[in-house]
Design a protein around this motif. Sequence first.
Motif, PDB file in Angstrom:
ATOM      1  N   ASP A 369       0.802  -1.213   0.000  1.00  0.00           N
ATOM      2  CA  ASP A 369       0.000   0.000   0.000  1.00  0.00           C
ATOM      3  C   ASP A 369       0.839   1.268   0.000  1.00  0.00           C
ATOM      4  O   ASP A 369       0.366   2.327  -0.407  1.00  0.00           O
ATOM      5  CB  ASP A 369      -0.923   0.018   1.233  1.00  0.00           C
ATOM      6  CG  ASP A 369      -1.943  -1.101   1.181  1.00  0.00           C
ATOM      7  OD1 ASP A 369      -2.311  -1.505   0.061  1.00  0.00           O
ATOM      8  OD2 ASP A 369      -2.352  -1.567   2.267  1.00  0.00           O
ATOM      9  N   GLU A 370       2.072   1.189   0.452  1.00  0.00           N
ATOM     10  CA  GLU A 370       2.892   2.397   0.570  1.00  0.00           C
ATOM     11  C   GLU A 370       4.361   2.095   0.323  1.00  0.00           C
ATOM     12  O   GLU A 370       5.222   2.422   1.121  1.00  0.00           O
ATOM     13  CB  GLU A 370       2.695   3.036   1.954  1.00  0.00           C
ATOM     14  CG  GLU A 370       2.737   2.057   3.116  1.00  0.00           C
ATOM     15  CD  GLU A 370       2.512   2.734   4.446  1.00  0.00           C
ATOM     16  OE1 GLU A 370       2.336   3.958   4.461  1.00  0.00           O
ATOM     17  OE2 GLU A 370       2.539   2.031   5.481  1.00  0.00           O
ATOM     18  N   GLY A 371       4.639   1.459  -0.813  1.00  0.00           N
ATOM     19  CA  GLY A 371       6.004   1.143  -1.164  1.00  0.00           C
ATOM     20  C   GLY A 371       6.201   1.166  -2.671  1.00  0.00           C
ATOM     21  O   GLY A 371       5.240   1.166  -3.442  1.00  0.00           O
ATOM     22  N   VAL A 372       7.453   1.176  -3.104  1.00  0.00           N
ATOM     23  CA  VAL A 372       7.749   1.260  -4.527  1.00  0.00           C
ATOM     24  C   VAL A 372       9.038   0.499  -4.816  1.00  0.00           C
ATOM     25  O   VAL A 372       9.949   0.434  -3.974  1.00  0.00           O
ATOM     26  CB  VAL A 372       7.889   2.748  -4.964  1.00  0.00           C
ATOM     27  CG1 VAL A 372       8.985   3.444  -4.198  1.00  0.00           C
ATOM     28  CG2 VAL A 372       8.126   2.853  -6.460  1.00  0.00           C
ATOM     29  N   GLY A 407      15.999   4.496   4.298  1.00  0.00           N
ATOM     30  CA  GLY A 407      15.414   3.250   4.773  1.00  0.00           C
ATOM     31  C   GLY A 407      15.100   2.241   3.703  1.00  0.00           C
ATOM     32  O   GLY A 407      14.354   1.287   3.953  1.00  0.00           O
ATOM     33  N   GLY A 408      15.659   2.411   2.507  1.00  0.00           N
ATOM     34  CA  GLY A 408      15.405   1.469   1.420  1.00  0.00           C
ATOM     35  C   GLY A 408      16.526   0.462   1.249  1.00  0.00           C
ATOM     36  O   GLY A 408      17.490   0.425   2.022  1.00  0.00           O
ATOM     37  N   THR A 409      16.407  -0.383   0.214  1.00  0.00           N
ATOM     38  CA  THR A 409      17.422  -1.395  -0.085  1.00  0.00           C
ATOM     39  C   THR A 409      17.730  -1.377  -1.575  1.00  0.00           C
ATOM     40  O   THR A 409      16.901  -0.936  -2.395  1.00  0.00           O
ATOM     41  CB  THR A 409      16.944  -2.805   0.316  1.00  0.00           C
ATOM     42  OG1 THR A 409      15.721  -3.110  -0.384  1.00  0.00           O
ATOM     43  CG2 THR A 409      16.695  -2.891   1.813  1.00  0.00           C
ATOM     44  N   ILE A 424      15.850  -0.945  -6.871  1.00  0.00           N
ATOM     45  CA  ILE A 424      15.793   0.006  -5.754  1.00  0.00           C
ATOM     46  C   ILE A 424      14.419  -0.136  -5.110  1.00  0.00           C
ATOM     47  O   ILE A 424      13.394   0.145  -5.733  1.00  0.00           O
ATOM     48  CB  ILE A 424      16.000   1.451  -6.249  1.00  0.00           C
ATOM     49  CG1 ILE A 424      17.380   1.582  -6.897  1.00  0.00           C
ATOM     50  CG2 ILE A 424      15.832   2.440  -5.110  1.00  0.00           C
ATOM     51  CD1 ILE A 424      17.579   2.897  -7.620  1.00  0.00           C
ATOM     52  N   ARG A 425      14.409  -0.566  -3.859  1.00  0.00           N
ATOM     53  CA  ARG A 425      13.125  -0.850  -3.210  1.00  0.00           C
ATOM     54  C   ARG A 425      13.001  -0.025  -1.925  1.00  0.00           C
ATOM     55  O   ARG A 425      13.942   0.078  -1.139  1.00  0.00           O
ATOM     56  CB  ARG A 425      13.014  -2.337  -2.887  1.00  0.00           C
ATOM     57  CG  ARG A 425      11.739  -2.721  -2.139  1.00  0.00           C
ATOM     58  CD  ARG A 425      11.597  -4.226  -2.051  1.00  0.00           C
ATOM     59  NE  ARG A 425      11.483  -4.831  -3.376  1.00  0.00           N
ATOM     60  CZ  ARG A 425      11.382  -6.150  -3.585  1.00  0.00           C
ATOM     61  NH1 ARG A 425      11.381  -6.972  -2.553  1.00  0.00           N
ATOM     62  NH2 ARG A 425      11.295  -6.611  -4.812  1.00  0.00           N
ATOM     63  N   TRP A 426      11.813   0.534  -1.757  1.00  0.00           N
ATOM     64  CA  TRP A 426      11.512   1.290  -0.522  1.00  0.00           C
ATOM     65  C   TRP A 426      10.072   1.055  -0.118  1.00  0.00           C
ATOM     66  O   TRP A 426       9.161   1.147  -0.949  1.00  0.00           O
ATOM     67  CB  TRP A 426      11.718   2.793  -0.731  1.00  0.00           C
ATOM     68  CG  TRP A 426      11.431   3.605   0.510  1.00  0.00           C
ATOM     69  CD1 TRP A 426      12.293   3.933   1.496  1.00  0.00           C
ATOM     70  CD2 TRP A 426      10.169   4.173   0.887  1.00  0.00           C
ATOM     71  NE1 TRP A 426      11.669   4.665   2.478  1.00  0.00           N
ATOM     72  CE2 TRP A 426      10.355   4.831   2.127  1.00  0.00           C
ATOM     73  CE3 TRP A 426       8.906   4.183   0.307  1.00  0.00           C
ATOM     74  CZ2 TRP A 426       9.336   5.493   2.784  1.00  0.00           C
ATOM     75  CZ3 TRP A 426       7.872   4.829   0.967  1.00  0.00           C
ATOM     76  CH2 TRP A 426       8.092   5.491   2.191  1.00  0.00           C
TER      77      TRP A 426
END
Length: 439
Positions: A369-372, A407-409, A424-426
Amino acid sequence: MTTDPPVRPGPLFSPVPRGAVLDGLDRSTLSRTTTDARFSLARIERLIATSISIIGLVFGAQTLSIALGAGVGVPGVLGTVYMVVLLGVLAVVILLWFNPRWQKIANTVFAIVYLVGIAFWPIASGGTEAAAPDEPWTWYLCAIACASASQAFKPVIAVIYIVITPAVYGVTGVIDSSGHLIRGDIALQNALYGSMIGLVIFALLMTFRFAARQVDTARTAAFARYDDAIRQHAREVERIEVDALVHDTVLASLQAADRARRPEEAALAVSMASDAIKRLATMDDPMTDAAETASLESLVSGLERYGAALDVPFNITLDAASDLEISYPVAQNLYLAATQAMANSAQHAGGADAARQVNRSVTVTIQGDEGVDIEISDDGVGFDRLSIEPNRLGLRVSIIERVVAVGGTVELDSAPGQGTRISIRWTAADARAKEGARS
């Protein structure tokens, strides 16, 4: 009534300005400079003042009842004055429960008045109560006087007072009209008992004060350590932004210009130099408000504009339509990391073969719901990940550290001849979990 956070219009091209993090830190930690270093001790002092007032009220009422029932024990007007002065000062002590500083003054006066009062008790009473089985009514104020001395005097003076005052009471309470000590055992008993009660009260007050000072010391030290840690973190974030900006603009433009051997490579170098000038020109822009948000669609639009500026074809898609809004500083870092990955692909994916055709794509996918998730991939020459030098800024600083900072990876998959994929994931949940682990 709630209001939606402001949405940042326009493309996400401007980097985080130099100095903004530390400037924001100074504002957010300004309250620390006004923090009371005696916070816990002040609360303990208020508790002590309130306790003395409550005890004074109880014992004062008891004393008044006994004094009136026994006929005051001091004849005539002198008896009335004697009682009014002692209990009047005690009443002031009780009424000042809300202000330890003022009550300290009243306690000083009461302790002195009480000591003088019991010292002159034989003269005031004429020794009439020396042989009586009951204690003079002044006895019930002894514990309050010791508590007042413990609160108002320095420790050494308070201890001396607590030892002397019950002894004076014990002696003066058993002196008859001729000045003879007629009940020495009772005098000793009263002196020891009164001193014991007074010293217990003194020990409790000192223990509370010592514990409060220790808490305040630890609290101040914790604030200092926290402040240092935050400032070090801010300086590290600042370093990441400066290093990344230098690599993304100046060094990348110079490298592209140096390697340009074909018209399209020269055009790429010019495009990168133009972007470098824009970024450097916006370094002193005001700090971004963390409450601002950016839509996922604006992020994709920014990537499309950047891909078009590189003069290298990128297939950029948003996997699913979404009205997701994420924090602007987060979107900014994700955008800058993604564009650096795109620039790396534009520069290096073709290798030395000028005729090599490379397919490049950027796919933006919704995560929960709140990530990309932003995936930049190509089928170019690839590279050996283990051969990357640690001091190379393009991947470590411009991409990985930028994403990790919010705070991403970042996941990297590449091998010689196998192309390159950078994911790139957050997600907001992961960012909160990492923030909680650091705090």
